[in-house]
Design a protein around this motif. Structure first.
Motif, PDB file in Angstrom:
ATOM      1  N   LYS A 157       0.853  -1.188   0.000  1.00 43.30           N
ATOM      2  CA  LYS A 157       0.000   0.000   0.000  1.00 43.30           C
ATOM      3  C   LYS A 157       0.888   1.237   0.000  1.00 43.30           C
ATOM      4  O   LYS A 157       2.065   1.153   0.380  1.00 43.30           O
ATOM      5  N   PRO A 158       0.359   2.372  -0.434  1.00 41.78           N
ATOM      6  CA  PRO A 158       1.157   3.603  -0.441  1.00 41.78           C
ATOM      7  C   PRO A 158       1.356   4.136   0.963  1.00 41.78           C
ATOM      8  O   PRO A 158       0.574   3.847   1.879  1.00 41.78           O
ATOM      9  N   LEU A 159       2.391   4.949   1.131  1.00 44.55           N
ATOM     10  CA  LEU A 159       2.639   5.575   2.432  1.00 44.55           C
ATOM     11  C   LEU A 159       1.538   6.558   2.782  1.00 44.55           C
ATOM     12  O   LEU A 159       1.135   6.682   3.938  1.00 44.55           O
ATOM     13  N   GLY A 160       1.063   7.294   1.781  1.00 39.59           N
ATOM     14  CA  GLY A 160       0.024   8.285   2.012  1.00 39.59           C
ATOM     15  C   GLY A 160      -0.606   8.709   0.702  1.00 39.59           C
ATOM     16  O   GLY A 160      -0.230   8.219  -0.377  1.00 39.59           O
ATOM     17  N   PRO A 161      -1.540   9.651   0.738  1.00 41.38           N
ATOM     18  CA  PRO A 161      -2.283  10.050  -0.463  1.00 41.38           C
ATOM     19  C   PRO A 161      -1.453  10.779  -1.508  1.00 41.38           C
ATOM     20  O   PRO A 161      -1.908  10.949  -2.645  1.00 41.38           O
ATOM     21  N   LEU A 162      -0.241  11.233  -1.163  1.00 42.84           N
ATOM     22  CA  LEU A 162       0.626  11.925  -2.124  1.00 42.84           C
ATOM     23  C   LEU A 162       1.830  11.053  -2.495  1.00 42.84           C
ATOM     24  O   LEU A 162       2.841  11.559  -2.980  1.00 42.84           O
ATOM     25  N   GLU A 332      -6.382  19.079   1.150  1.00 45.12           N
ATOM     26  CA  GLU A 332      -7.051  18.027   1.913  1.00 45.12           C
ATOM     27  C   GLU A 332      -6.032  17.132   2.622  1.00 45.12           C
ATOM     28  O   GLU A 332      -6.201  16.785   3.795  1.00 45.12           O
ATOM     29  N   ALA A 333      -4.965  16.777   1.896  1.00 43.52           N
ATOM     30  CA  ALA A 333      -3.964  15.866   2.462  1.00 43.52           C
ATOM     31  C   ALA A 333      -3.212  16.512   3.619  1.00 43.52           C
ATOM     32  O   ALA A 333      -3.050  15.898   4.686  1.00 43.52           O
ATOM     33  N   VAL A 346      -2.125  27.430  13.316  1.00 43.94           N
ATOM     34  CA  VAL A 346      -3.041  26.808  12.363  1.00 43.94           C
ATOM     35  C   VAL A 346      -4.384  26.578  13.040  1.00 43.94           C
ATOM     36  O   VAL A 346      -4.452  26.044  14.157  1.00 43.94           O
ATOM     37  N   LEU A 347      -5.442  26.984  12.373  1.00 38.82           N
ATOM     38  CA  LEU A 347      -6.780  26.811  12.930  1.00 38.82           C
ATOM     39  C   LEU A 347      -7.186  25.335  12.861  1.00 38.82           C
ATOM     40  O   LEU A 347      -6.876  24.654  11.882  1.00 38.82           O
ATOM     41  N   PRO A 348      -7.891  24.842  13.870  1.00 38.40           N
ATOM     42  CA  PRO A 348      -8.301  23.429  13.861  1.00 38.40           C
ATOM     43  C   PRO A 348      -9.493  23.185  12.940  1.00 38.40           C
ATOM     44  O   PRO A 348     -10.588  22.806  13.372  1.00 38.40           O
ATOM     45  N   ILE A 349      -9.253  23.409  11.646  1.00 36.89           N
ATOM     46  CA  ILE A 349     -10.310  23.258  10.642  1.00 36.89           C
ATOM     47  C   ILE A 349      -9.842  22.249   9.590  1.00 36.89           C
ATOM     48  O   ILE A 349      -8.986  22.569   8.761  1.00 36.89           O
ATOM     49  N   PRO A 350     -10.348  21.034   9.593  1.00 32.07           N
ATOM     50  CA  PRO A 350      -9.993  20.083   8.539  1.00 32.07           C
ATOM     51  C   PRO A 350     -10.631  20.491   7.215  1.00 32.07           C
ATOM     52  O   PRO A 350     -11.414  21.448   7.155  1.00 32.07           O
ATOM     53  N   TRP A 351     -10.288  19.776   6.152  1.00 35.59           N
ATOM     54  CA  TRP A 351     -10.900  20.055   4.845  1.00 35.59           C
ATOM     55  C   TRP A 351     -12.386  19.695   4.919  1.00 35.59           C
ATOM     56  O   TRP A 351     -12.763  18.565   5.243  1.00 35.59           O
ATOM     57  N   ARG A 352     -13.248  20.679   4.645  1.00 38.86           N
ATOM     58  CA  ARG A 352     -14.697  20.501   4.819  1.00 38.86           C
ATOM     59  C   ARG A 352     -15.368  20.222   3.484  1.00 38.86           C
ATOM     60  O   ARG A 352     -15.621  21.133   2.691  1.00 38.86           O
ATOM     61  N   LYS A 353     -15.662  18.952   3.249  1.00 34.12           N
ATOM     62  CA  LYS A 353     -16.249  18.544   1.968  1.00 34.12           C
ATOM     63  C   LYS A 353     -17.633  19.146   1.748  1.00 34.12           C
ATOM     64  O   LYS A 353     -18.064  19.328   0.607  1.00 34.12           O
TER      65      LYS A 353
END
Length: 595
Positions: A157-162, A332-333, A346-353
């Protein structure tokens, strides 16, 4: 008498030595002669660094002098020219969309080593033709790529999405094994100008660590303007950076090197920094996509900067790439690593779909001019083309008439450079290098300007806060006349009055700097190319201001012909997800309209 005679002879020899150095290198650093050889001539330092950097390019990747000469004589070196120099595998891999590369690296059909070697080779060609890399890390990149391939072989599997995606960064970011100079000669061999800290080559910016954990691979660091304080890229290492689409024009700044290498597809994506348009302008001038977020979405921790203590109008990190799939993926990553746990800024805001789910009917504001400096004909054409595209998709377009941009003209310089830039002059003086022409205005007579008094700085801050409130109130008031009964969703606006500027003829940065004053997210969309037959100078145009007159006098349809013309999409604060989704929608519609 014999002793005196010998002393005179030695003095004469020393004076002759100094004179010779002055003839060869200009005024020397006198401590070289009288301070125990404490500093080298700055030109020697530059030559040694460039020799080291260029040695990172494999011998079989060096371009013949005939090709380099042809490149210098061409108007454009992007597209077919650079691609004609590449072997079949390098061209095939670097021509893939990033979505295709990631699909193949994450399912194992394409190794990280093959992808990295292809981009390193293309970056090597891009640098030799365009001089856009201040640091080259090809060996380090290939080592990392092999580690990723070993990981995939072991874990299936890959290490991560990039996984396996090569990137570059402006030479403000710290990477282990690569030097950071921020284009100061005096920073060579140091950590941000300081010797003996033990940090040299060992510190990594928070963003770099996040990207490493996601499987991305750094291959080099890009050139910038010394000090960051300018819209064109020039420094005493690599000189003036020309636009690879049109080598009569500037690549922009301060992140010009990143814009140029993206235009030449020397990496899959890259990062710049922005306090007054330093990501948006180079992206626009070089015909690539970008996203400058509001403060607090991406980490700036452990990254070098000018005026590092100025936090009222903070520098932000921006992303450049070939498309908005890439930019969305990067945001997103990186946010999936929860950077706010390691960086309190950094604000605690994840990527919001949920913000990407666009309503059926959107309302776009259209800013054709701010009434201070009007855009050149190709930029106006690009603005109108985007407006027509969104209307064809069933959306509404209304004219955007916000509070005067004159407020930003006053606010931005007082806050961003209100201290008089003492750190810049001190860093230049470390080596004795000359002040490049583009920032001489900051130091009249080679001396510091007096900093503005603290009460004046505080008043500028209050003015900025009041301006933001006025602008926000105007934005909300647009609900009164939109068909949806809701405020305008995003604004279509110029990035700059012109396509890539003629050197030393860029007079107005407020279309970009106002975005920082307001702290809005801004996505740059390449729209079209300047066409000398369509984009004719309007002889009847009456300038609003002196800067407008100078800007219009600098328009030459033939000189700009073929240069990218871009626009920016502005959203409300911290709505990066929505802005990227809309920018992606527009670019896809533009692409279909040109098929």
């Amino acid at each position: 008498m014999a002793v005196k005679s010998t002393m005179l002879s030695l003095t004469t020899l020393l004076l002759l030595s100094i004179t010779t150095f002055m003839l060869l290198f200009g005024r020397p650093d006198t401590s070289f002669f009288f301070g125990g050889l404490s500093r080298k001539c700055w030109k020697t330092t530059v030559a040694e660094k460039l020799e080291r950097v260029n040695a990172e390019i494999p011998r079989d990747w060096l371009l013949p002098s005939k090709v380099l000469e042809e490149g210098r004589g061409r108007r454009e070196i992007t597209g077919s020219f650079i691609e004609s120099l590449l072997d079949q595998e390098t061209l095939a891999i670097t021509s893939l969309d990033n979505s295709e590369i990631l699909e193949q690296t994450t399912n194992g059909s394409l190794t990280a080593v093959r992808v990295t070697r292809a981009f390193c080779k293309r970056a090597a060609f891009a640098h030799q033709l365009n001089h856009n890399l201040l640091e080259i890390g090809f060996d380090l990149a290939l080592e990392r790529a092999q580690e990723l391939d070993d990981y995939f072989a072991k874990h299936k599997k890959p290490l991560g999405p990039l996984h396996g995606l090569p990137y570059t960064m402006k030479d403000q970011f710290h990477m282990k094994g690569m030097e950071t100079t921020m284009a100061y000669v005096g920073w060579v061999g140091t950590f941000e100008g300081k010797k003996g800290t033990g940090k040299e080559g060992r510190v990594e910016s928070e963003l770099v660590m996040e990207l490493n954990s996601l499987g991305a691979i750094p291959i080099g660091k890009t050139t910038l303007i010394t000090s960051l304080w300018g819209g064109e890229t020039n420094n005493n290492f690599l000189g003036y950076l020309w636009n690879p689409h049109n080598q009569q024009l500037s690549a922009g700044g301060s992140s010009g090197g990143e814009g140029a290498i993206q235009a030449l597809r020397g990496s899959a994506f890259g990062f710049g920094t922005d306090i007054g348009g330093s990501v948006s302008m180079p992206a626009a001038f070089n015909g690539v996509c970008s996203m400058k977020p509001s403060w607090g979405r991406l980490s700036f921790k452990d990254t070098a900067n000018s005026a590092p203590g100025q936090a009222v109008l903070p520098t932000v990190v921006g992303v450049m790439g070939p498309d908005f799939f890439t930019i969305r993926k990067i945001f997103e990553a990186t946010l999936s690593t929860q950077p706010w746990l390691r960086d309190p800024d950094v604000l605690p805001i994840p990527w919001r779909k949920e913000l990407e789910e666009l309503p059926t009917k959107l309302t776009f504001g259209l800013l054709l001019t701010d009434g201070i400096v009007s855009p050149h004909p190709p930029i106006t054409r690009a603005l109108r083309e985007v407006a027509e595209i969104v209307k064809s998709l069933g959306h509404e377009v209304v004219m955007w008439e916000p509070p005067s941009h004159n407020a930003s003209v006053v606010i931005h310089p007082q806050i961003a450079r209100g201290d008089g830039s003492p750190d810049v002059l001190a860093n230049i003086q470390l080596s004795g290098e000359p002040i490049i022409p583009q920032i001489k205005n900051l130091f009249p007579g080679g001396k510091l300007r007096a900093p503005i008094p603290l009460p004046q700085f505080e008043n500028a801050t209050l003015y900025m806060k009041d301006f933001r409130k006025q602008y926000q109130a105007y934005w909300q008031s647009t609900a009164e006349f939109t068909r949806t009964g809701l405020p305008v969703d995003v604004v279509i606006a110029p990035v700059s009055p012109h396509a890539a500027p003629i050197p030393d003829k860029s007079y107005y940065y407020t279309y970009s700097s106002i975005v920082n004053v307001l702290d809005l997210p801004a996505a740059v969309i390449p729209v079209t190319l300047v066409d000398s037959k369509l984009d004719i100078f309007d002889k009847n145009y009456k300038p609003f201001t002196e800067k407008d007159r100078l800007t219009w006098q600098a328009y030459d349809a033939d000189k700009f012909d073929g240069t990218p013309a871009s626009v920016q999409i502005l959203g409300q604060r911290w709505e990066e997800e929505k802005v990227v989704a809309i920018a992606r929608m527009i670019t896809e519609a533009l692409k279909k309209s040109k098929m």
